[in-house]
Design an enzyme around this catalytic site. Structure first.
Site, PDB file in Angstrom:
ATOM      1  CE1 TYR A  59      50.279  38.721  43.481  1.00  0.00           C
ATOM      2  CE2 TYR A  59      51.089  40.131  41.731  1.00  0.00           C
ATOM      3  CZ  TYR A  59      50.040  39.640  42.476  1.00  0.00           C
ATOM      4  OH  TYR A  59      48.767  40.058  42.203  1.00  0.00           O
ATOM      5  CG  LEU A 206      44.258  34.606  29.690  1.00  0.00           C
ATOM      6  CD1 LEU A 206      45.675  34.349  29.194  1.00  0.00           C
ATOM      7  CD2 LEU A 206      43.281  34.587  28.516  1.00  0.00           C
TER       8      LEU A 206
END
Length: 327
Positions: A59, A206
């Protein structure tokens, strides 16, 4: 707020059933880093009762771990710190690499960036088809024995791969993609987790913002935003998924909740799950408390399934995110 919790095998501290996902905090594929807001987001998560922070070296190529390490100085004992291993990169290209030598290097890099002497949950990010799972599992088990890691997990593994891993080292968790729109794990991974007492860390609950209830059909994705290559965000699918979200809001309204809270609650009601709520700004996690203290009943679940079947004619999974094998 009192967060719901569950126990992760091998860890003494109960885990909050919502974790802070930090892919976006790394900046890469999310429009660049914003370290000031990232630190505020971590502080806000702790304030809201979230005690699991999930990250990975890839990341931002180490940047997410560095930001978290700085933000947690003086607060490390308050959190379950989860990171990953077994992705490598060269010239910005990511590939799978779970060789023992890579693991030995990555654990030291992660400990340094995170400013800690141990990782609570260390997860194999993707299976490496060119490295025997026995070698990977034994290398990770050694880190547990050395005190550098408390518990082990895997991500994006099949039940067969988990069976092979568990011959050589214990597993506490599995981290697959899981949300209202991406439900492939219900066929095999989720039942396997229930049967074998594994906690499921569901990433993408989500669905890259689709289920936030805030996205509109004219939304544009620019720069290195990964949604530019996500089939769900290309027409005509994009319109179908947004139509489903609009229809799902009726169920959220019935409970007096937001669409975002409905999406998270759905994941929490599906099994021994922790939902990884990704955020890079503190206002993006202010609705966490809405996901606790209620449940979806069987009628709700059936109504949700009917909406998805009616509105989405050509559903697609998250396969586009899979990194390449080692060359």
């Amino acid at each position: 707020m009192t967060a719901e919790t569950l126990s992760i095998p091998g860890l003494a501290k109960p885990a909050s059933r919502i974790a802070l996902g930090t892919w976006a905090i790394g900046g890469s594929m999310w429009g660049g880093p914003d370290d000031v807001n990232a630190a505020k987001t971590i502080d806000k998560a702790l304030e809201l009762g979230i005690n699991v922070i999930d990250t990975a070296p890839v990341y931002g190529f180490g940047h997410s771990e560095e930001v978290i390490g700085r933000a947690l100085e003086g607060k490390r004992d308050k959190v379950i710190l989860a990171t990953k291993v077994a992705l490598n990169w060269q010239d910005g290209k990511v590939f799978r690499d779970s060789r023992p030598a890579r693991i030995a290097q990555e654990i030291e890099d992660s400990l340094r960036r995170l400013r800690t002497d141990h990782i609570d949950l260390y997860q194999v990010h993707w299976p490496d088809p060119k490295t025997p799972l026995e070698e990977t599992a034994r290398a990770l088990e050694k880190l547990v024995k050395d005190g550098k890691v408390r518990a082990l997990g895997v991500s994006n593994f099949s039940p067969e791969q988990m069976d092979e891993f568990r011959k050589f080292a214990p597993l506490a968790t599995i981290q697959p993609p899981y949300n209202l729109f991406e439900r492939e794990i219900e066929k095999d991974v989720l039942p396997y987790a229930v049967k074998n007492n594994l906690v499921v860390l569901a990433y993408g609950p989500l669905c890259r913002g689709l289920l936030s209830g805030r996205m509109t059909v004219d939304r544009k994705f620019e720069g290195d935003d990964l949604r530019k290559s996500d089939p769900k965000f290309q027409q005509p699918r994009f319109g179908q998924y947004l139509k489903a979200v609009d229809d799902l809001k009726a169920i959220a309204d019935k409970h007096g909740k937001s669409m975002l809270a409905l999406a998270i609650r759905w994941v929490l009601d599906r099994g021994p799950t922790i939902a990884l709520w990704g955020a890079r700004k503190p206002e993006q996690i202010t609705g966490v408390d809405e996901a606790f203290g209620w449940t979806l009943d069987e009628a709700d679940m059936k109504a949700i399934d009917a909406i998805l079947t009616r509105d989405i004619s050509d559903p697609v999974g998250p396969e586009f995110m899979a990194p390449s094998a080692r060359s």
